[in-house]
Design an enzyme around this catalytic site. Structure first.
Site, short mmCIF file in Angstrom:
data_model
loop_
_atom_site.label_atom_id
_atom_site.label_comp_id
_atom_site.label_asym_id
_atom_site.label_seq_id
_atom_site.Cartn_x
_atom_site.Cartn_y
_atom_site.Cartn_z
N ASP A 278 45.43 20.53 28.57
CA ASP A 278 44.73 20.35 30.07
C ASP A 278 43.46 21.75 30.91
OD1 ASP A 278 46.60 18.63 30.65
OD2 ASP A 278 48.20 19.68 31.02
N GLU B 265 44.48 10.28 36.07
CA GLU B 265 44.94 12.12 36.64
C GLU B 265 43.35 12.86 36.33
OE1 GLU B 265 47.89 12.39 33.57
OE2 GLU B 265 47.19 12.56 32.09
N ASN C 107 46.27 10.97 26.11
CA ASN C 107 45.12 11.29 27.53
C ASN C 107 44.03 12.08 27.11
OD1 ASN C 107 46.74 14.18 26.96
ND2 ASN C 107 47.04 13.95 29.55
N GLU D 187 42.93 40.74 18.93
CA GLU D 187 43.16 39.33 19.33
C GLU D 187 41.81 38.50 19.60
OE1 GLU D 187 43.73 42.02 22.98
OE2 GLU D 187 44.54 42.01 20.71
N LEU E 170 47.70 42.20 23.50
CA LEU E 170 47.79 41.71 22.54
C LEU E 170 47.27 42.43 21.22
CD1 LEU E 170 47.62 37.48 23.34
CD2 LEU E 170 48.95 39.25 23.97
N ASP F 86 45.82 46.19 16.53
CA ASP F 86 45.23 45.82 17.82
C ASP F 86 43.84 45.85 17.97
OD1 ASP F 86 45.63 46.15 20.47
OD2 ASP F 86 45.26 48.19 19.88
N ASP G 234 46.36 67.16 45.86
CA ASP G 234 45.28 66.49 46.86
C ASP G 234 46.21 66.58 47.92
OD1 ASP G 234 44.76 64.08 48.09
OD2 ASP G 234 45.87 62.77 48.06
N TRP H 79 41.45 63.58 51.10
CA TRP H 79 40.16 62.41 49.69
C TRP H 79 41.55 61.46 48.54
CZ3 TRP H 79 41.80 64.03 44.94
CH2 TRP H 79 42.62 64.96 44.96
N ASP H 80 40.51 60.77 48.71
CA ASP H 80 41.39 59.99 47.29
C ASP H 80 40.26 60.01 46.26
OD1 ASP H 80 43.23 59.02 49.06
OD2 ASP H 80 41.13 57.27 49.73
#
Length: 635
Positions: A49, A248, A311, A384, A407, A503, A620, A624-625
């Site tokens: 699907d 469908e 289907n 992957e 993964l 990996d 901090d 500020w960020d």
């Protein structure tokens, strides 16, 4: 969405005959996706699907979680669809090399998905549909799914691959929703975000009375309903789409200002020629809510192309200025067990709109789409990410530095291999190859060009790392790898168990300099109370308060490096970001103003081996960020 397919019972002995003992002197053979072909999109797992989402130069395919179900004697049953409680996700930039993003554990009722199910009210997650929309200036993603035939749910996320949350705690649409009464199967959603930002949800299917020719010809069980601005609510009442001979599989796309509703034609009774059973028909309207007028059909049942039916389920999408249709077919299960048995896999072929707006018949095949662009082997490639493979599978990993829901490749035995298509090494070629590996017993990775028995350009010895999730980066030299080639990583080693887990991998260019390692902040581990992903002034991470951080694990062969970070402040002030390696603060980056800059700390010394790299806030003052884009350095 679900219909019975040909039943073929296999004995256990026959099943074993499909999986002969591996000849340790020769590489394994691919299952269904043969090198040079692009269909099916993957054959190390199933997926049904399919639905497409195009975002930021990638196409994502979301699928129901078809999984083999076994009899007591070990033979594979006909699919009973009992495992459709998760959503599979893959993505690609080139339509050949597909990255496996794993599964989304959607259904959570009755301890589904081992208690990890996101929608605690849902027992199923069939036939996903996905949309992207900017809300309050931020990218938001919406995953619609069918809880069996009883209704449609929705999950939300800030990226196409999650993490996903359930904003409602209940279904978005049920039979009690205005206009939804009389829908036999309230499932198979499709979603459209129109040019003005308005969303529309399409769904439905089934024949109210299969013994009544009028009901077969005009089931009137398809619906469209307008979504709220938040994409998680509905407005008004659903409108009926009178799709002739509807079965469908709602689909929707917009082309040249027209709205195309497409669907699977039913199998019941006797049909006029223009409504062929099991094929994808389509209707056109000037309005997303209809009325729609039937125009024809464009995709035959998979049996026509592959000799195995069932289907038909599809989605139409535009990617890099070309139109395509993604659909499923039982090709992987046919290759594995000799019959489809209802287990499906995704395919893509080109779709053409004619000058008059009609759609040409699509030619389904195993050839698929030619690779759209070459791969860069000098950037980190997730293992992957696979074009073709023999023998391997994937699993969730504890390795850091990869994407969300990262993964690794596993189930690796002597002679197994993975491959990617059309990697461009350039005229200077590759100097080294490195891989992030985990293993108890060790093994080797042969780097070959253009086939699993092609020219050997390097061999990487993989020592034991002390565990199958204990990760280490190892490296080897490469010779005679120039130009454009398919890359095959062939695994060798002794023993009958899993040799190693892989990996990620990366080549370094033969330019006389050192390779550059670059890790995006949004792909790192995010920690602290307030830290979160951002899409402006770049795709990255915002660190809002002390103890907020991003981190990942890096293997260092050398103890001295020049390390660069791109970042910015949230305002005209100076944002200070500490660089911590192996638990030791080795320097700080000071980003002044909102314009992103790259800053470099030179001759940083640190411990070797596997080390945690952390970018953190410790000073901090609340004015500020800090915004962090990426970290980059030469190995």
């Amino acid at each position: 969405m679900i219909r019975k397919c040909l039943v073929l019972f296999l004995s256990f002995a026959l099943l074993l005959s499909v999986f002969p003992m591996l000849n340790v002197d020769a590489a394994n053979r691919p299952l269904a996706k043969i090198p040079g072909n692009s269909n099916p999109l993957m054959d190390h797992k199933l997926g049904a699907d399919p639905y497409s989402l195009v975002y930021d130069g990638r196409v994502y395919i979301f699928m129901s979680s078809d999984t083999y179900v076994y009899n007591k004697d070990g033979s594979i049953k006909e699919n009973d669809f009992s495992a459709l409680d998760r959503i599979q996700v893959i993505s690609s930039t080139d339509m050949v090399n597909w990255t496996d993003h794993g599964t989304i554990p959607v259904a959570g009722a009755n301890n589904k998905n081992s208690g990890r199910g996101i929608a605690k009210w849902a027992s199923n997650s069939w036939a996903p549909a996905v949309a992207h929309k900017k809300i309050n200036g931020r990218d938001k993603f919406f995953l619609y799914f069918a809880n069996g035939g009883a209704g449609i749910g929705v999950l939300t996320a800030d990226t196409p691959i999650g993490p996903w949350t359930d904003p409602l705690g209940k279904a978005l649409v049920t039979h009690s929703t205005p206009g939804m009464a009389g829908v036999t199967w309230l499932f198979d959603p499709a979603v459209l975000v129109d040019d003005d930002g308005t969303g529309y949800l399409y769904s439905g299917g089934g024949i109210p009375n299969e013994s009544d020719p009028a009901s077969i010809a005009n089931p009137k069980t398809a619906r469209v309903i307008k979504l709220g601005a938040d994409m998680t609510s509905v407005i008004g009442s659903a409108t009926t789409i009178d799709a002739p001979y509807l079965f469908e599989d709602s689909g929707i796309h917009k082309y040249n200002g027209k709205y195309y509703y497409s669907y699977c034609i039913n199998f019941a009774g006797t049909h006029p020629q223009q409504y062929p059973a099991g094929e994808i028909g389509y209707m056109v309207s000037d309005n997303p809510m209809g009325p729609f007028t039937y125009k024809g059909h464009f995709l035959k049942n998979p049996y026509t192309f592959f000799g195995v039916g069932g289907n038909n389920h599809h989605a139409v999408f535009n990617f890099k200025n070309e139109w395509y249709v993604v659909y499923h077919a039982q090709t992987v299960s046919k290759a594995q067990i000799g019959a489809g048995k209802g287990y499906r896999s995704p395919h893509i072929n080109k779709l053409v709109h004619k000058e008059d707006g009609s759609i040409s018949e699509v030619q389904g095949n195993m050839t698929g789409i030619a690779q759209l662009s070459n791969m860069n082997p000098y950037t980190r490639v997730e293992a992957e990410t696979i074009a073709w493979q023999a023998g391997v599978t994937t699993e969730p990993t504890q390795a850091s530095g990869g994407p969300i829901s990262n993964l690794n490749v596993t189930n690796i035995h002597n002679g197994d291999w993975i491959a990617v298509g059309k990697a461009d090494f350039g005229s200077a070629g590759a100097k080294t190859f490195k891989a992030n590996v985990a293993t108890n017993v060790g093994g080797n990775i042969e780097v070959r060009l253009d086939s699993e028995t092609g020219p050997l350009v390097g061999s990487l010895k993989v020592p034991s790392t002390g565990g199958m999730q204990t990760w280490r980066e190892v490296e080897t030299t490469i010779n005679n790898a120039t130009g454009v080639h398919n890359i095959y990583l062939v695994f060798t080693g002794s023993g009958s168990g899993n040799l190693l887990n892989l990996d990620a991998w990366q080549f370094t260019p033969n330019t006389g300099g050192n390779t550059i390692t670059k890790v995006e902040a949004e792909n790192m581990k995010i920690g602290g109370t307030y830290a979160g992903k951002i899409s402006a002034p770049f795709d990255g991470v915002a660190l809002y308060a002390n103890a907020d951080y991003v981190s990942y694990s890096q293997y260092f062969a050398n103890s001295t490096h020049n390390i660069s970070v791109r970042g910015a402040s949230s305002n005209a002030g100076t944002a200070k970001v500490d660089l911590v390696i192996g638990g030791v603060t080795v320097g700080s980056f000071n980003f002044t103003g909102k314009t992103p800059t790259v800053q470099t700390l030179s001759n940083i010394t640190h411990a070797t081996g596997d080390q945690e790299i952390k970018l953190a806030l410790t000073s901090d003052d609340g004015t500020w960020d800090a915004y962090v884009d990426f970290i980059e350095f030469s190995l």
